[in-house]
Design an enzyme around this catalytic site. Structure first.
Site, short mmCIF file in Angstrom:
data_model
loop_
_atom_site.label_atom_id
_atom_site.label_comp_id
_atom_site.label_asym_id
_atom_site.label_seq_id
_atom_site.Cartn_x
_atom_site.Cartn_y
_atom_site.Cartn_z
N ASP A 84 5.91 -2.74 -4.32
CA ASP A 84 5.39 -1.39 -4.58
C ASP A 84 6.50 -0.36 -4.43
O ASP A 84 6.50 0.66 -5.12
CB ASP A 84 4.23 -1.08 -3.63
CG ASP A 84 3.06 -2.02 -3.86
OD1 ASP A 84 2.59 -2.09 -5.02
OD2 ASP A 84 2.62 -2.69 -2.92
N GLU A 103 1.41 -13.18 1.05
CA GLU A 103 2.73 -12.99 0.46
C GLU A 103 3.82 -13.22 1.50
O GLU A 103 4.85 -13.84 1.21
CB GLU A 103 2.83 -11.59 -0.14
CG GLU A 103 1.99 -11.43 -1.41
CD GLU A 103 1.87 -10.00 -1.90
OE1 GLU A 103 1.38 -9.82 -3.02
OE2 GLU A 103 2.27 -9.08 -1.17
#
Length: 217
Positions: A84, A103
């Site tokens: 992000d 993740e």
């Protein structure tokens, strides 16, 4: 070049790092979806994948790639995922898709982290993108108060339940100048599953889709 075209270019560029006969770590998100599409072109040459989310698992299985549980592998050659936000030191904010814990697990299993992004994700200082924190439901209010003490403005992500059955607090108004230190501090708060700072395990290679092609760093 549109933003999606830049994402696609970065996703396809990551194929260069896929080793024949390997199990590939696969992340989550719109840029990773392009990588999964690319991976389909060599699905007969790999053993399969370990996925960081239910959504990516479904996409991989739909195109005929076997998905292994993380407990079935000792290590992975590579993990391919987006970000992000990412700073010049390759520290990242991840978790916009609420898959940050899985993740982190897949990243920890992997020898090399390949981060695929478009050029809008590069920043000098992390924090403009709200920092996701996955929390145990009963600890939500306590963790939020602790995050305020660290200078953040936490906001409960309504309607979001992670694949692990937990909640997300998005922390606004942070200027993250020492990502490793903040990652450690937040992870030490009781009730935090993990924070979406990937600094202790940052990216090894960044493939950035730009209007002029893919830039590797």
């Amino acid at each position: 070049m549109t933003q999606d075209e830049m994402k696609k270019a970065a996703g396809w560029a990551a194929l260069e790092y896929v080793t024949k006969g390997s199990i590939v770590g696969v992340g989550t998100g719109s840029t990773v979806n392009h990588f999964i599409d690319a991976l389909e072109t060599m699905k007969e040459q790999i053993k399969g994948a370990v996925s960081s989310s239910v959504a990516s698992t479904e996409r991989l299985e739909k195109i005929g790639i076997q998905v292994f549980d993380a407990n079935e592998v000792a290590s992975l050659d590579i993990y391919v995922d987006g970000a992000d936000e990412i700073n010049p030191g390759n520290d990242m904010i991840k978790g916009g898709g609420a898959a940050l814990t899985r993740e982190k697990i897949v990243a920890a299993l992997s020898d090399k982290f390949i981060c695929i992004i478009d050029d809008t994700k590069k920043v000098d200082v992390l924090g403009q993108f709200p920092l996701p924190v996955e929390v145990i439901p009963m600890a939500r209010s306590y963790v939020a108060r602790e995050l305020v003490k660290l200078g953040g403005d936490p906001c409960y992500r309504e309607g979001c339940t992670t694949d692990n059955g937990n909640m997300i607090l998005d922390v606004h108004n942070l200027q993250i100048t020492n990502a490793k230190e903040l990652e450690d501090k937040i992870n030490a708060i009781a009730g935090v599953v993990t924070v979406g700072l990937f600094a202790n395990r940052g990216a090894d290679v960044v493939l950035e889709g730009t209007p002029n092609g893919v830039v590797k760093s």
